[in-house]
Design a protein around this motif. Structure first.
Motif: not given
Length: 393
Positions: A127-152
């Protein structure tokens, strides 16, 4: 410095000229001399910086430091920069999921995790690789119930962009460096001293092997020779400019075909009092520097070479390379380094300017060109041995 190195260096002393000279052996006999170049023939400078004492200065200019690294180290830094970033943020994502309890509710559909389908460190790393390289496979995705995840997520996106810009910039600058362009800028293996326009001149030849030209090319020459001042100060490897036409603009070159660069030995020249006999005993180094812009990229390129005293031939000149083909001039680089002997006085330029009778045979009279081995007898030449113009053929 080790004791062995100190003992070895005791046998060396600075000479009165460029290079190291070893002292006579303890048992007597002739001293052996080892010439040390200041600049190699390929342009590499034989200077090693030691005891700098402030490595932080290299870190304040980290961009230039990375560009100056060898390719193997640059590639290692490039790979490590991305790998460490991915691993670091992968660990942070895993810790976030662990602290929130997401890893304890993997099969609980009523639980809303910070990142869907993140079930361990490997998935967090992916998930870290997908986030930094903006690959976005769609299987692992952040939810809107995690504000600390949004900041990260925002933090990783910003830092990832900075790493991309920095590392891609370093690699681009390193790839586009014009250092290899200097490989096709060649210098003659030897310099010569002979008469030109009834004056002694030191000459060497430069050429460009590519069809694309060097724009705004200019040439410089420096004499590297140690000296001692009248006050007793010893200056090792003192640098003295050799005039190659700065006053007249002849140092600015149109380097389409090989050119012979000439330094006129006049009263301002350090070779004013040097005769042929003195040249054979002297010890110095002449560093020549050719600079210009690469026509294809617009970047500045510099090529260097040097000539030791034994690489300066007295009483020689360079053989001509140009011949007239079918509507164009042709350059034969097979004879680029070839020189031919010519009548040259053995006295110094000062003695020659004083006007004593010359004790050597004069050159061929006008109208009778010098015959040189390897020349084409069908090629028209002027009386000075150069090519005739195309109009005069």
């Amino acid at each position: 410095m080790s004791a062995a190195n100190r003992e070895r260096r005791r046998g060396w002393r600075w000479p009165g000229v460029a290079g190291w000279r070893q002292g006579p052996p303890a048992g007597g006999g002739s001293c052996s001399r080892r010439r040390q170049r200041y600049v190699e023939k390929d342009g590499k400078c034989n200077v090693e910086h030691g005891n700098v004492g402030e490595p932080r200065r290299y870190l304040t200019d980290i961009f230039t430091t990375l560009v100056d690294l060898r390719w193997r180290l640059s590639l290692l830094v490039f790979v490590l920069a991305y790998a460490v970033t991915w691993l670091f943020f992968g660990l942070v994502w895993w810790l976030l999921a662990y602290c929130r309890g997401d890893l304890e509710h993997l099969g609980d559909h009523a639980w809303t995790p910070c990142v869907n389908n993140l079930n361990g460190f490997v998935s967090a790393f992916l998930f870290s690789i997908e986030t930094e390289t903006t690959i976005g496979y769609g299987h692992r995705v952040i939810t809107d119930q995690c504000p600390e995840g949004t900041v990260l997520l925002l933090l990783q996106a910003i830092l990832g962009s900075m790493v991309n810009a920095f590392m891609v910039g370093c690699m681009f600058v390193k790839i586009s460096q014009p250092n290899k362009r200097a490989e096709t800028l060649v210098f003659s293996s030897q310099a010569v001293v002979s008469l030109r326009d009834d004056r002694l001149c030191l000459m060497f030849r430069v050429g460009d092997l590519r069809d694309s030209h060097i724009v705004e090319a200019s040439i410089r020459a420096k004499l590297i020779k140690s000296k001692q001042t009248p006050e007793g100060e010893f200056i090792p490897l003192d640098q003295t400019d050799l005039s190659v036409g700065f006053e007249t603009g002849d140092d600015r070159l149109f380097l389409v075909s090989p050119l012979i660069i000439s330094h006129e030995i006049d009263e301002r020249s350090p070779f004013w009092d040097v005769s042929r006999h003195q040249l054979e005993k002297d010890d110095f180094e002449i560093v020549v520097i050719l600079e210009g812009m690469v026509e294809a990229t617009g970047l500045t390129c510099q090529a260097r070479s040097s000539y030791l005293a034994e690489e300066v031939l007295w009483g020689h000149r360079f053989a001509p390379l140009l011949s007239l083909g079918q509507g164009r001039y042709e350059v034969d680089y097979g004879g680029f380094h070839r020189t031919v002997p010519v009548p040259t006085p053995a006295c110094s330029a000062r003695q020659l300017a004083a006007g004593p009778p010359r004790a050597w045979a004069p050159p061929a009279p006008r109208g009778e060109p010098l015959e040189e081995k390897g020349g084409d007898p069908d090629t028209p030449r002027q009386s000075n041995g150069t090519l005739a113009s195309p109009e005069g053929r």
